[in-house]
Write a protein that holds these residues in place. Sequence first.
Motif, PDB file in Angstrom:
ATOM      1  N   LEU A  45     -10.160  30.525   9.679  1.00 32.46           N
ATOM      2  CA  LEU A  45      -9.445  30.502   8.405  1.00 32.46           C
ATOM      3  C   LEU A  45     -10.009  31.484   7.387  1.00 32.46           C
ATOM      4  O   LEU A  45      -9.280  31.910   6.481  1.00 32.46           O
ATOM      5  N   ASN A  46     -11.287  31.846   7.503  1.00 32.32           N
ATOM      6  CA  ASN A  46     -11.894  32.719   6.504  1.00 32.32           C
ATOM      7  C   ASN A  46     -11.976  34.162   7.002  1.00 32.32           C
ATOM      8  O   ASN A  46     -11.372  35.062   6.415  1.00 32.32           O
ATOM      9  N   SER A  95      -8.586  35.426   9.185  1.00 30.87           N
ATOM     10  CA  SER A  95      -7.409  35.539   8.316  1.00 30.87           C
ATOM     11  C   SER A  95      -7.495  36.758   7.412  1.00 30.87           C
ATOM     12  O   SER A  95      -6.477  37.405   7.131  1.00 30.87           O
ATOM     13  N   LEU A 130      -4.205  32.169   2.071  1.00 24.44           N
ATOM     14  CA  LEU A 130      -5.605  31.811   2.307  1.00 24.44           C
ATOM     15  C   LEU A 130      -6.561  32.769   1.616  1.00 24.44           C
ATOM     16  O   LEU A 130      -7.741  32.449   1.446  1.00 24.44           O
ATOM     17  N   LYS A 142     -12.449  27.323   0.552  1.00 26.53           N
ATOM     18  CA  LYS A 142     -12.918  27.583   1.913  1.00 26.53           C
ATOM     19  C   LYS A 142     -14.423  27.777   1.943  1.00 26.53           C
ATOM     20  O   LYS A 142     -15.116  27.239   2.823  1.00 26.53           O
TER      21      LYS A 142
END
Length: 418
Positions: free
Chosen positions: A64-65, A68, A77, A86
């Motif tokens: 996700l970090n 992305s 995000l 995050k």
Amino acid sequence: MHGQTKGLAYAIFYPLLAVLGVPGNLTTIVILSRGRCSLSRCITRYLVGMAVTDLLVLIIAVILNRMSVIYLPVFFLSTTPVCSLKIALIYAARDSSVWLTVAFTFDRFVAICCQNWKTKYCTERMARMVIAAVCAVSCVKNIPWYFVYEPLYIIDGDPWFCNIKSSFYSELFWAAFDWIDRILNPCAPFLVMLLLNALTVRNILVANRARRRLRVQNTGDRQNDPEMESRRKSIVLLFTISGSFLVLWTLYVVHFFHVRFTNNSYSTGSNLNDPWFILQETGNMSQLLSCCTNTCIYAGTQTKFREEFINGLKYPLIRIRKQTQECGAIRAHGSSSGNTEREGERPSHADSYLRQKRADTSSCRSEREVIDGAEHPFAFRSNVDYFKLPRRISRRARREIESIMSSRSVSRLLGLET
């Protein structure tokens, strides 16, 4: 904490880390949760907790970090509020993973070196309490990280990416918070695990020497001792888990001391010509890599874990082979049943197998009718009992009527119709 990370090394490393780490940790969780690795429930709880927190780090920090930002830079995000959230979650999951490793090391120290505390502390209930406390404290402790960042870019009035505020380096509160954060992770875990491992190994070696002397004096036996072998494996497991943590977190600690003692700042963006940026990113990559090593450690040190892992890989092949054998038996029965009945020969093995399967199915069906008949006014019988189909009817109509009748009987059995 960074803008768009660019470079072929990141585009290869982080997807590879996710592809290997996520299935590896999921496999570890499944195997350990089955409880067939000859480990106590207390140890199993700690190892499962470590695998779960490592999995969270990989999902949040890597997928996700980092990924992305590489593959979807203009995505929700990457907005500053989500980016700050995050990072706070990453720190919370990371601290939980590290301190659960410390808790596991302390649990093994108590079990080996403190026999008086073993019965009270080394229990499954205490392990659950410690895991819950570590995760709760880690979440609360990392809440301030959400307020450390400001937008790196503002495009059409929308904040994008995260940049550390300048006050983070000048204000006393943030300087103290940064020092406390680095002391609690990873400096304190470094020292605690080194001390506990040294004491544990010392105790094991002293006990091994005493046991070896007693065995030689009593029986004169100098052969391998199963208990000594078990203790040796315990030492290997402790050193591999703690040693991998110490090695993979070294660059991260070195970069922290560089920032604080030289009055520099953490790098943002992606500048591959800056050696300190390379040190920072290498430290981040190595400490994320530590979340993927535990599966390899268990597989390399635990025989039962390897056996369960191999059995899991073989299970689909075994199921396919079994289905193939059953289909082969059915085909063999279809080709030989006509000749067998016509010539009066002895039934084949496939014929007897199919007859046994029909007998088992009919017995189970009769038992189900008795049970369901006692609980429901409509017992589970064949569709012919509900509706007498005429002989002269099209196949399509017959199938439709049978499907309707079957669905109605199933609905009655499930209590959906009265």
